[in-house]
Write an enzyme that holds these catalytic residues in place. Structure first.
Site, mmCIF file in Angstrom:
data_model
loop_
_atom_site.group_PDB
_atom_site.id
_atom_site.type_symbol
_atom_site.label_atom_id
_atom_site.label_comp_id
_atom_site.label_asym_id
_atom_site.label_seq_id
_atom_site.Cartn_x
_atom_site.Cartn_y
_atom_site.Cartn_z
ATOM 1 N N GLU A 235 71.477 21.631 17.211
ATOM 2 C CA GLU A 235 72.795 21.011 16.998
ATOM 3 C C GLU A 235 72.542 19.743 16.207
ATOM 4 O O GLU A 235 72.072 18.752 16.756
ATOM 5 C CB GLU A 235 73.470 20.697 18.338
ATOM 6 C CG GLU A 235 73.761 21.914 19.200
ATOM 7 C CD GLU A 235 74.848 22.798 18.634
ATOM 8 O OE1 GLU A 235 75.542 22.380 17.684
ATOM 9 O OE2 GLU A 235 74.996 23.937 19.113
ATOM 10 N N CYS A 269 78.766 13.463 16.133
ATOM 11 C CA CYS A 269 78.345 14.427 15.100
ATOM 12 C C CYS A 269 79.569 14.994 14.404
ATOM 13 O O CYS A 269 79.493 15.409 13.257
ATOM 14 C CB CYS A 269 77.539 15.534 15.739
ATOM 15 S SG CYS A 269 78.335 16.202 17.193
HETATM 16 P P1 NAD Z 1 66.942 12.145 16.537
HETATM 17 O O1 NAD Z 1 66.682 13.404 15.786
HETATM 18 O O2 NAD Z 1 66.297 10.906 16.083
HETATM 19 O O3 NAD Z 1 66.524 12.314 18.081
HETATM 20 C C1 NAD Z 1 67.083 13.316 18.904
HETATM 21 C C2 NAD Z 1 66.144 13.579 20.073
HETATM 22 O O4 NAD Z 1 64.941 14.177 19.587
HETATM 23 C C3 NAD Z 1 65.718 12.343 20.848
HETATM 24 O O5 NAD Z 1 65.691 12.649 22.215
HETATM 25 C C4 NAD Z 1 64.317 12.075 20.317
HETATM 26 O O6 NAD Z 1 63.501 11.383 21.213
HETATM 27 C C5 NAD Z 1 63.809 13.488 20.118
HETATM 28 N N1 NAD Z 1 62.718 13.631 19.138
HETATM 29 C C6 NAD Z 1 62.411 12.858 18.081
HETATM 30 N N2 NAD Z 1 61.343 13.353 17.412
HETATM 31 C C7 NAD Z 1 60.989 14.487 18.062
HETATM 32 C C8 NAD Z 1 59.979 15.478 17.841
HETATM 33 N N3 NAD Z 1 59.130 15.413 16.816
HETATM 34 N N4 NAD Z 1 59.906 16.526 18.692
HETATM 35 C C9 NAD Z 1 60.768 16.636 19.725
HETATM 36 N N5 NAD Z 1 61.735 15.726 19.990
HETATM 37 C C10 NAD Z 1 61.860 14.674 19.160
HETATM 38 O O7 NAD Z 1 68.516 11.997 16.566
HETATM 39 P P2 NAD Z 1 69.373 10.823 17.177
HETATM 40 O O8 NAD Z 1 69.314 9.629 16.285
HETATM 41 O O9 NAD Z 1 69.059 10.652 18.612
HETATM 42 O O10 NAD Z 1 70.833 11.466 17.109
HETATM 43 C C11 NAD Z 1 71.690 11.370 16.020
HETATM 44 C C12 NAD Z 1 71.876 12.704 15.364
HETATM 45 O O11 NAD Z 1 72.285 13.682 16.311
HETATM 46 C C13 NAD Z 1 72.967 12.673 14.314
HETATM 47 O O12 NAD Z 1 72.511 13.321 13.157
HETATM 48 C C14 NAD Z 1 74.094 13.482 14.957
HETATM 49 O O13 NAD Z 1 74.978 14.090 14.055
HETATM 50 C C15 NAD Z 1 73.326 14.473 15.756
HETATM 51 N N6 NAD Z 1 74.161 15.073 16.802
HETATM 52 C C16 NAD Z 1 74.556 16.357 16.662
HETATM 53 C C17 NAD Z 1 75.374 16.940 17.612
HETATM 54 C C18 NAD Z 1 75.841 18.358 17.486
HETATM 55 O O14 NAD Z 1 76.386 18.862 18.445
HETATM 56 N N7 NAD Z 1 75.647 19.002 16.357
HETATM 57 C C19 NAD Z 1 75.781 16.192 18.726
HETATM 58 C C20 NAD Z 1 75.345 14.871 18.845
HETATM 59 C C21 NAD Z 1 74.531 14.318 17.873
#
Ligand code: NAD
Length: 516
Positions: A235, A269
């Site tokens: 997502e 998002c």
């Molecule tokens: P991010 O990708 O930086 O982090 C998301 C999660 O992934 C965190 O828990 C982080 O610790 C973890 N993570 C980071 N690197 C990783 C790796 N290499 N392996 C496994 N896990 C890892 O995103 P963010 O800044 O927390 O969130 C913002 C983004 O989320 C925006 O792009 C937003 O649009 C998206 N989002 C999407 C939805 C949806 O339903 N499509 C909903 C909410 C947020």
């Protein structure tokens, strides 16, 4: 030495607390514990799972104000939104899947057309997968992981959650609520840390990964998961377009645009990230949007009359400031906001006109309180502008002409398109959620989301095990003639043509019987 993770209130900078980071070894152990517990949990009845999820709702309701306050403090969002956009929708999702998972996952008979005339039947039964690893973002730190956990548990899986490093205490709260409700130990666990802990969870090879976050991290997770063939739901980000035709209810569209762009400080998002208005209505709509925006109170989220809270992090703040700066440089006009408040994490709700699709803030996800407005002349141009993006999570179409709105909605490349509504359908647990294009793969919520958490097993039965099948060995010229008939008659799906094959089929079966 154990690593530590400190969580802060982004509105005040106050420390919320410090936690130990879970080591990679402990993450693997958590997955193993989850797998051991799975052996027992998968045998529980739907009635028992329902009872426990309904009890979890009661625990949450009993602690609702404390939970809302924690969400508001750790994420910066107004307490109003902790309640309206996280707690209330997830409570609804919980009762829906508690009550309906058994029906939605009931064995499904499959129509097998002419094969049924041969006394055969087919059905699909659904089995849980095992351990589901949930890796959420910080922006809906409560409802997204809790909702996914409930769906996974109702389907018979156990769960390991790795909350965002910005909101670890909310992740721990989720586990605490399940425990208080009486869920067996290790059905739901949390591991604490940042990207490395998330990577360790993927490395530990759970049976499914439910990931919510950025495109860049989604790609890393998909690549790492491929090593173990772990299936993933991604997502990811959005650049969601709102298309407003001149015949729309402009008052309503203006209020919707303001809520859609500025709720959660634009860190949804499915936020309205781009607004396209038919040029004849642009002036009127903009004036209303600016007036609505100026009514909003910005401040610390725990104050009940605050509409716009703090941003989550300095990193987010910089992206917003860069995009606004680019709008300015590129000739767009700032009609409201456009400034950071001192060195705090508050960015004013910002309305921009004269935006075009070439500008940075119309291409990349801003994820902040900005509402850039562009204009269009024709329906075709509106569709083209909305689709001119690598993202496709949600979009909305506003018009009083239902046929036109539906026609446009179906041409927009997005996983959800709402008509005369904006943003909120993640809150409807019955409906599927997920993106087209770079906004994701797979679905959460709805039947589609539940199906991501099970594997379908096909059970096929011959109810008349008397005669050999015509396609069995030994082969012969008679067999080849029969198979030619299968190809030209049976495989048409036509009953009439298949009937013409019966004499040959009979000859073939007698031949097989004779060879016994
Ligand atoms: P991010 O990708 O930086 O982090 C998301 C999660 O992934 C965190 O828990 C982080 O610790 C973890 N993570 C980071 N690197 C990783 C790796 N290499 N392996 C496994 N896990 C890892 O995103 P963010 O800044 O927390 O969130 C913002 C983004 O989320 C925006 O792009 C937003 O649009 C998206 N989002 C999407 C939805 C949806 O339903 N499509 C909903 C909410 C947020």
């Amino acid at each position: 030495m154990t690593d530590k993770l400190t969580s802060f209130d982004p509105a005040t900078g106050d420390e919320i607390g410090t936690l130990e980071v879970t080591s990679a070894v402990e993450v693997a152990t958590a997955v193993e514990r989850g797998r051991a517990e799975f052996a027992a949990w998968k045998t529980t009845s739907f009635a028992e799972r329902r009872r426990l999820v309904m009890a979890t709702r009661e625990v949450l309701l009993a602690e609702i104000d404390d939970v809302a306050r924690l969400i508001s403090r750790e994420s910066g969002k107004p307490i109003a939104e902790a309640l309206s956009m996280e707690i209330a929708p997830v409570l609804d999702l919980m009762q829906h899947f508690a009550r309906n998972a058994e029906r939605l996952l009931a064995p499904r008979k499959i129509g097998i057309a002419l094969y049924s005339l041969l006394g055969r039947s087919s059905k699909v039964v659904y089995h849980p997968l095992g351990v589901v690893g949930i890796i959420p973002a910080w922006n809906y730190p409560f409802s997204i992981p809790l909702g996914e956990a409930v769906m996974a548990l109702m389907a018979g899986n156990t769960v390991v959650i790795k909350p965002s490093e910005l909101t670890p205490f909310i992740g721990l709260k989720i586990v605490e609520i399940f425990e208080k409700a009486g869920f067996p130990k290790d059905t739901v666990q949390a591991v604490i840390g940042g990207g490395e802990t998330g990577a360790a969870l993927v490395e530990a090879a759970p049976d499914k990964i439910m990931f919510t976050g950025s495109v860049a991290t989604g790609k890393k997770i998909a690549a790492a998961a491929a090593k173990n063939l772990t299936s993933v739901v991604l997502e990811l980000g959005g650049k969601d377009a709102m298309v407003v035709f001149a015949d729309a209810n402009l008052d309503l569209a203006a209020k919707a645009a303001v809520w859609g762009a500025f709720c959660n400080s634009g860190q949804s998002c499915s936020s309205v990230e781009r607004l396209y208005v038919e040029s004849s209505a642009a002036e009127k709509l903009t004036a209303r949007i600016v007036a609505e925006t100026k009514k909003l109170k910005q401040g610390i989220g725990t104050d009940e009359d605050v509409s716009v809270g703090a941003m989550s992090s300095e990193r987010q703040m910089r992206t917003v400031a860069d995009h606004v700066e680019d709008f300015r440089r590129s000739g767009a006009r700032i009609e409201a906001g456009g400034r950071r408040s001192g060195d705090t994490l508050f960015y004013e709700p910002t309305v921009i006109t004269g935006a075009t699709n070439e500008m940075l803030g119309m291409r990349e996800e801003t994820f902040g309180p900005t509402l850039p407005i562009a204009t269009f002349e024709t329906e075709a141009q509106a569709v083209e502008l909305a689709n001119d993006s690598e993202f496709g999570l949600t979009a909305s179409v506003w018009s009083s002409d239902g046929r036109k709105a539906r026609r446009v909605a179906e041409q927009i490349e997005a996983g959800t398109v709402t008509i005369n509504e904006v943003l909120y359908t993640h809150g409807i647990g019955q409906t599927p959620w997920g993106g087209f294009k770079n906004s994701g793969r797979g679905r959460t919520h709805g039947v589609e989301g539940l199906m991501e958490l099970v594997q379908g097993q096909h059970i096929h039965e011959n109810h008349l095990p008397i005669l050999p099948d015509a396609w069995w060995m030994p082969y012969s010229p008679n067999a080849v003639k029969t198979f030619r008939g299968f190809a030209s008659k049976f495989a048409t799906g036509s009953m009439l043509k298949t009937t013409m094959l019966l004499p040959q089929l009979l000859r073939r079966i007698l031949e097989l019987r004779k060879k016994d």
